[in-house]
Design an enzyme around this catalytic site. Sequence first.
Site, mmCIF file in Angstrom:
data_model
loop_
_atom_site.group_PDB
_atom_site.id
_atom_site.type_symbol
_atom_site.label_atom_id
_atom_site.label_comp_id
_atom_site.label_asym_id
_atom_site.label_seq_id
_atom_site.Cartn_x
_atom_site.Cartn_y
_atom_site.Cartn_z
ATOM 1 N N LYS A 204 -7.666 -3.465 -16.756
ATOM 2 C CA LYS A 204 -6.219 -3.629 -16.508
ATOM 3 C C LYS A 204 -5.816 -5.095 -16.640
ATOM 4 O O LYS A 204 -4.842 -5.425 -17.303
ATOM 5 C CB LYS A 204 -5.876 -3.138 -15.088
ATOM 6 N N ASN A 205 -6.581 -5.979 -15.995
ATOM 7 C CA ASN A 205 -6.153 -7.374 -15.935
ATOM 8 C C ASN A 205 -6.380 -8.129 -17.238
ATOM 9 O O ASN A 205 -5.888 -9.249 -17.396
ATOM 10 C CB ASN A 205 -6.824 -8.084 -14.742
ATOM 11 N N CYS B 191 4.407 -10.185 -2.028
ATOM 12 C CA CYS B 191 3.411 -9.169 -2.337
ATOM 13 C C CYS B 191 2.576 -9.000 -1.077
ATOM 14 O O CYS B 191 2.353 -9.973 -0.355
ATOM 15 C CB CYS B 191 2.596 -9.717 -3.494
ATOM 16 N N ARG C 128 1.893 -15.454 -3.227
ATOM 17 C CA ARG C 128 1.769 -15.421 -4.681
ATOM 18 C C ARG C 128 2.869 -16.206 -5.419
ATOM 19 O O ARG C 128 3.652 -15.659 -6.188
ATOM 20 C CB ARG C 128 1.666 -13.976 -5.178
ATOM 21 N N ASP D 221 -10.821 -9.137 -5.661
ATOM 22 C CA ASP D 221 -10.422 -7.755 -5.949
ATOM 23 C C ASP D 221 -11.484 -6.744 -5.531
ATOM 24 O O ASP D 221 -11.276 -5.534 -5.681
ATOM 25 C CB ASP D 221 -10.104 -7.588 -7.444
ATOM 26 N N ARG E 104 -1.788 2.459 -10.274
ATOM 27 C CA ARG E 104 -1.487 1.189 -10.942
ATOM 28 C C ARG E 104 -2.717 0.630 -11.623
ATOM 29 O O ARG E 104 -2.600 -0.088 -12.613
ATOM 30 C CB ARG E 104 -1.000 0.158 -9.917
HETATM 31 N N1 EPU Z 1 -1.460 -19.564 -6.726
HETATM 32 C C1 EPU Z 1 -0.654 -20.640 -6.428
HETATM 33 N N2 EPU Z 1 0.271 -21.030 -7.368
HETATM 34 C C2 EPU Z 1 0.417 -20.393 -8.561
HETATM 35 C C3 EPU Z 1 -0.414 -19.302 -8.860
HETATM 36 C C4 EPU Z 1 -1.348 -18.901 -7.913
HETATM 37 O O1 EPU Z 1 -0.757 -21.230 -5.371
HETATM 38 O O2 EPU Z 1 1.277 -20.828 -9.370
HETATM 39 C C5 EPU Z 1 -2.477 -19.134 -5.752
HETATM 40 C C6 EPU Z 1 -2.308 -17.681 -5.329
HETATM 41 O O3 EPU Z 1 -1.354 -17.526 -4.297
HETATM 42 C C7 EPU Z 1 -3.726 -17.319 -4.915
HETATM 43 C C8 EPU Z 1 -4.582 -18.090 -5.908
HETATM 44 O O4 EPU Z 1 -3.739 -19.150 -6.398
HETATM 45 O O5 EPU Z 1 -3.980 -17.784 -3.614
HETATM 46 C C9 EPU Z 1 -5.104 -17.280 -7.077
HETATM 47 O O6 EPU Z 1 -4.061 -16.534 -7.653
HETATM 48 P P1 EPU Z 1 -3.994 -16.190 -9.188
HETATM 49 O O7 EPU Z 1 -2.818 -16.872 -9.803
HETATM 50 O O8 EPU Z 1 -5.316 -16.439 -9.835
HETATM 51 O O9 EPU Z 1 -3.704 -14.637 -9.184
HETATM 52 P P2 EPU Z 1 -2.979 -13.872 -10.340
HETATM 53 O O10 EPU Z 1 -3.298 -14.517 -11.628
HETATM 54 O O11 EPU Z 1 -1.558 -13.667 -10.003
HETATM 55 C C10 EPU Z 1 -4.898 -12.218 -10.955
HETATM 56 C C11 EPU Z 1 -5.130 -10.740 -10.895
HETATM 57 C C12 EPU Z 1 -5.280 -10.308 -9.451
HETATM 58 C C13 EPU Z 1 -6.454 -11.065 -8.834
HETATM 59 C C14 EPU Z 1 -6.229 -12.581 -8.977
HETATM 60 C C15 EPU Z 1 -7.404 -13.404 -8.489
HETATM 61 C C16 EPU Z 1 -3.952 -9.926 -12.832
HETATM 62 C C17 EPU Z 1 -2.841 -9.115 -13.380
HETATM 63 N N3 EPU Z 1 -4.010 -10.059 -11.508
HETATM 64 O O12 EPU Z 1 -3.684 -12.453 -10.266
HETATM 65 O O13 EPU Z 1 -5.593 -8.918 -9.488
HETATM 66 O O14 EPU Z 1 -6.575 -10.747 -7.476
HETATM 67 O O15 EPU Z 1 -6.000 -12.906 -10.362
HETATM 68 O O16 EPU Z 1 -8.550 -13.076 -9.175
HETATM 69 O O17 EPU Z 1 -4.787 -10.409 -13.575
HETATM 70 C C18 EPU Z 1 -5.655 -6.722 -8.723
HETATM 71 O O18 EPU Z 1 -6.060 -6.383 -9.852
HETATM 72 O O19 EPU Z 1 -5.681 -5.935 -7.737
HETATM 73 C C19 EPU Z 1 -5.145 -8.075 -8.521
HETATM 74 C C20 EPU Z 1 -4.399 -8.417 -7.486
#
Ligand code: EPU
Length: 420
Positions: free
Chosen positions: A22-23, A115, A120, A307, A399
């Site tokens: 998915k990701n 969320c 996030r 995850d 999802r």
């Molecule tokens: N963060 C910030 N600022 C930003 C972006 C992120 O502070 O601009 C923080 C977040 O709040 C968090 C950390 O950095 O504490 C990591 O977040 P990240 O941005 O890596 O998460 P994401 O890219 O939004 C993806 C996956 C998530 C998974 C995370 C961490 C997708 C679509 N989603 O989210 O997957 O938990 O990376 O590995 O790729 C899931 O599949 O259930 C899921 C939540």
Amino acid sequence: MDKILIHGGQPLSGSIKISGSKNSALPILAATLLTREPCVIHRVPDLSDTNYMLQILMHLGAEVERASGTVTIKAEKVNSVAPYEVVRKMRASVCVLGPLLGRCKEATVSLPGGCVIGDRPIDLHLKGFESLGAAVRVENGNVKVFAPKLTGAIANMCGKFGPTVLGTDNVMMAAVLAKGVTVIEGAAAEPEVCDLANFLNKMGASIEGAGSRRIIIEGVKELHGAEHDIIPDRIETGTFMVAGAICGKGVTLNRVQPEHVSSVATALSESGFNIESTSSSITVSPNGAVLRPLELTTEPYPGFPTDMQAQMCALLSTTEGKSVITESVFPQRYMHVAELKRMGAHMQIEGASAIIQGVERLLGAPVMASDLRASAALVLAGLKADGVTEVRRVYHIDRGYEHLDEKLRELGAHIERVKE
Ligand code: EPU
């Protein structure tokens, strides 16, 4: 609305095939906006999240055809505005910002809301775009990024909780069409980031270093169509590994990349399970040893994935002794704990840690799914529990897990999906 009923205590055995990630699929589908030519993506899992992404692409002007797991997308013309109505259902919609900025030099996307797994924010994504010369405005709930031209620069994607995955993806997708060289420092190294970089390179981009903390992108004038196979879903793999551990007699997962789940395999073998791998399969089985509790901390890849934290809480809830799981990525991601406690688990949250005292058995109960991975944890706990577990709000599972109930049934679980 559907709910899932599980009659716990059935031993699982046999084999299943793992779906595409998915990701990986979400940003790769978004990346097809970077070219006018058709792109063909195989092994796109049939999930509500991938379907939302396809709806967003159609809203932006792309033509989409789907034939089982293969999706063909042609974005000959695109508009650069994704309003609230089309993006509100999925936080990952934010990953259309990078490709729209790269292609149209402007993008307006409704800001993702809060969320249940944490705040996030997307500040790092936006700072990355600014580094490339874009101006960023947030108004009326939308984020607007625009740049008459994008210029290669240094962008840092690492924040307080480690590197951002979708932020790295977004900046990479904007930078492929920027003028000059972009260096992403503190980049996320998740396999999904590598999969996206591989796809972009097939489209004609010039990206090196994906999978390390520094990604170097040399901007090109334009990208062309490409064909790509999505990598196996490592979180689905890990979830079924835990299913195999929680009540398996020997469960084999095919079509996987074992190196992507090595932290999960290490944790399970430390706890006392047998893990055997080939180049594309993993088998989890009990080895007769007394199971041991664990101390685990979630970390960015290649560390133990956030995850998989909820699923591991479910497993350790019946492992004798005291286990401690600490969340370093999303410190508040513990919505499943209260529901697991309703099934008889002994656990409490202290700061960013779950302290788990293993109990002999769990008891089936009606429980409420709060997010995707929390729902998976409740299903896993239900497989182990005595009696019937009823998991409500199953749309969270849809999802991110393709046919979860069917796959568990193939392994021998007594699980059914019924209308509420
Ligand atoms: N963060 C910030 N600022 C930003 C972006 C992120 O502070 O601009 C923080 C977040 O709040 C968090 C950390 O950095 O504490 C990591 O977040 P990240 O941005 O890596 O998460 P994401 O890219 O939004 C993806 C996956 C998530 C998974 C995370 C961490 C997708 C679509 N989603 O989210 O997957 O938990 O990376 O590995 O790729 C899931 O599949 O259930 C899921 C939540």
